[in-house]
Design a protein around this motif. Structure first.
Motif, short mmCIF file in Angstrom:
data_model
loop_
_atom_site.label_atom_id
_atom_site.label_comp_id
_atom_site.label_asym_id
_atom_site.label_seq_id
_atom_site.Cartn_x
_atom_site.Cartn_y
_atom_site.Cartn_z
N UNK A 137 0.81 -1.22 0.00
CA UNK A 137 0.00 0.00 0.00
C UNK A 137 0.85 1.27 0.00
N UNK A 138 2.00 1.22 0.65
CA UNK A 138 2.90 2.37 0.63
C UNK A 138 3.46 2.60 -0.77
N UNK A 139 3.79 1.51 -1.46
CA UNK A 139 4.29 1.65 -2.82
C UNK A 139 3.22 2.21 -3.75
N UNK A 140 1.97 1.81 -3.53
CA UNK A 140 0.87 2.34 -4.35
C UNK A 140 0.74 3.85 -4.14
N UNK A 141 0.87 4.27 -2.89
CA UNK A 141 0.83 5.71 -2.58
C UNK A 141 2.01 6.42 -3.24
N UNK A 142 3.15 5.78 -3.20
CA UNK A 142 4.36 6.37 -3.77
C UNK A 142 4.23 6.57 -5.28
N UNK A 143 3.60 5.63 -5.96
CA UNK A 143 3.48 5.72 -7.42
C UNK A 143 2.63 6.91 -7.87
N UNK A 144 1.83 7.49 -6.97
CA UNK A 144 1.04 8.67 -7.34
C UNK A 144 1.95 9.83 -7.71
N UNK A 145 3.17 9.82 -7.19
CA UNK A 145 4.18 10.82 -7.54
C UNK A 145 5.39 10.03 -8.05
N UNK A 196 21.06 11.78 -4.24
CA UNK A 196 20.85 10.34 -4.07
C UNK A 196 19.51 9.94 -4.68
N UNK A 197 19.48 8.78 -5.34
CA UNK A 197 18.27 8.30 -6.01
C UNK A 197 17.98 6.88 -5.54
N UNK A 198 16.74 6.64 -5.15
CA UNK A 198 16.27 5.31 -4.78
C UNK A 198 15.40 4.79 -5.91
N UNK A 199 15.77 3.65 -6.46
CA UNK A 199 14.95 3.00 -7.50
C UNK A 199 14.10 1.93 -6.84
N UNK A 200 12.78 2.14 -6.82
CA UNK A 200 11.86 1.32 -6.05
C UNK A 200 11.34 0.17 -6.91
N UNK A 201 12.11 -0.91 -6.94
CA UNK A 201 11.82 -2.03 -7.84
C UNK A 201 10.48 -2.68 -7.53
#
Length: 401
Positions: A21-29, A307-312
């Protein structure tokens, strides 16, 4: 949503069992700036693009002061392992390491492990006889990969138990938020202790070559580069596979309809395992990359030095790329997931991991008659990057031959 930044929530152990659910929220941005100046990229096409962009560096020495620099070993003096380098150094090291490991130079090396790994799987499952419950992690999905990577490296089998603590500590060091300075110091000590062990082993291999890639690489690499490589392969070569086997077991026990199909049709193994790598990837995100120049992504400019985080794991459930992404579906077509990353840093050990998964998973579910999970959700490892259950206790009714 709870209070705190999205990174704090993702790395909070309270959300380890279900971060999706956190990743779904993150994908909004799709490209999100955190207060500390780091950028989180969470959608499939953007993650894939950046992972293949030479302007994004894996060498954490390019990070500004104050940011975690995983993969470095300043105290021991070792160079970064090859996944924490950029071309041309990365390409030279990876090409050298690949020669004894697999095609095109050594096409039979990995294939030759299949029989040995099948024998290990049989031994581990035979030990279930007479039990009514087992911990899949401790009794199956951990010992198989550590045995495999020790065979690959040429580590004496009697030394395998020493690797458990070292590997756990080193893996925790990949998580930029877990344990803070204490966690990084513990990882550093483990790297140093393991380095001493490997240094002695490598010197022995130079004088008395034997099976395994350490003997093959000893004449080709400096002692420091080979030691750094061996440390990496030990951790990446088994920690991720432990999680992949355990995640597959957990996912199948949560989806009895798919499990029933799998038992009747072992050929389902290939798409089923690939779907687990999308659905519950063992590496959730890559938090150590850095922009070497300003990069425009999805309407946002990531400034040079950020710094960049790639959220696989978030990208693997992007509905723009995968239909019904929160559904576990082994019949999924065009499943080009990011479970093993992509680009020049695509998982070096992916061929070995797939061999281990295909040796372990079909045989586990062919021979073991499961009654069900004893804990759901199970207890998870603290590591947010290498996510997987720490224990997976299950009830079993017996074992077939």
């Amino acid at each position: 949503m709870t209070s705190g930044s999205i990174v704090e929530q993702i790395t909070d152990y309270a959300n380890r069992a279900d971060p999706y659910p956190l990743y779904a929220e993150l994908r909004k941005t799709p490209v999100r700036r955190e207060d500390d100046g780091s950028y989180l990229v969470s959608t499939y096409y953007e993650v894939r693009s950046l992972a293949n962009d030479p302007r994004l560096s894996n060498d954490t020495r390019n990070r500004p002061p104050g940011y975690a620099r995983v993969g470095q070993s300043t105290e021991s003096g070792l160079p970064p392992s090859f996944i924490f380098t950029d071309p041309p150094v990365h390409d030279r090291l990876r090409d050298t390491i690949n020669r004894p490991f697999g095609p095109p130079h050594s096409p039979r090396f990995l294939d030759g492990l299949r029989t040995e790994l099948a024998n290990v799987v049989t031994e581990l499952l035979d030990a279930f006889e007479g039990k009514d419950q087992v911990d899949v992690v401790e009794e199956f999905s951990y010992p198989l990969p550590v045995t495999a990577i020790c065979k690959v490296l040429g580590v004496p089998r009697e030394d395998e138990p020493r690797f458990h603590g070292w590997a756990d500590a080193l893996a925790s060091g990949l998580d930029p938020r877990a344990g803070g300075d204490a966690g990084q110091e513990k990882a550093q000590r483990a790297r140093e202790d393991l380095g001493v062990y490997l240094s002695d082993l490598i010197e022995t291999k130079r004088r008395h070559p034997g099976p395994g890639i350490l003997s093959a690489l000893a004449p080709e690499m400096t002692a420091a580069d080979l030691e750094a490589t061996a440390v990496l392969l030990l951790v990446a070569g088994h920690e991720t596979t432990v999680n992949a086997i355990t995640n597959t077991t957990l996912t199948l026990l949560r989806h009895p309809d798919v499990l029933e199909r799998f038992r009747k049709d072992p050929e389902l193994a290939v798409p089923l395992i690939e779907e687990v790598l999308r659905y519950e990837p063992p590496v959730q995100f890559v938090p150590w990359t850095t922009a070497l120049a300003d990069i425009d992504v999805a309407g946002t400019t990531i400034p040079k030095g950020s710094p960049v985080w790639l959220m696989l794991a978030a990208a693997n459930r992007d509905p723009r790329r995968f239909e019904n992404p929160d559904r576990f579906d082994p019949d999924r077509k065009d499943n080009e997931h990011l479970g093993f990353y992509t680009g020049i840093h695509y998982c070096f050990g992916a061929p070995l991991a797939r061999i281990e998964l295909h040796a372990a998973v079909p045989e586990l579910f062919r021979r073991v008659r499961f009654s069900g999970l004893l804990e759901d959700p199970p207890s998870y490892r603290t590591n947010a990057v290498l996510r997987g259950p720490r224990h997976l206790p299950v009830a079993i009714e017996g074992l077939t031959a």
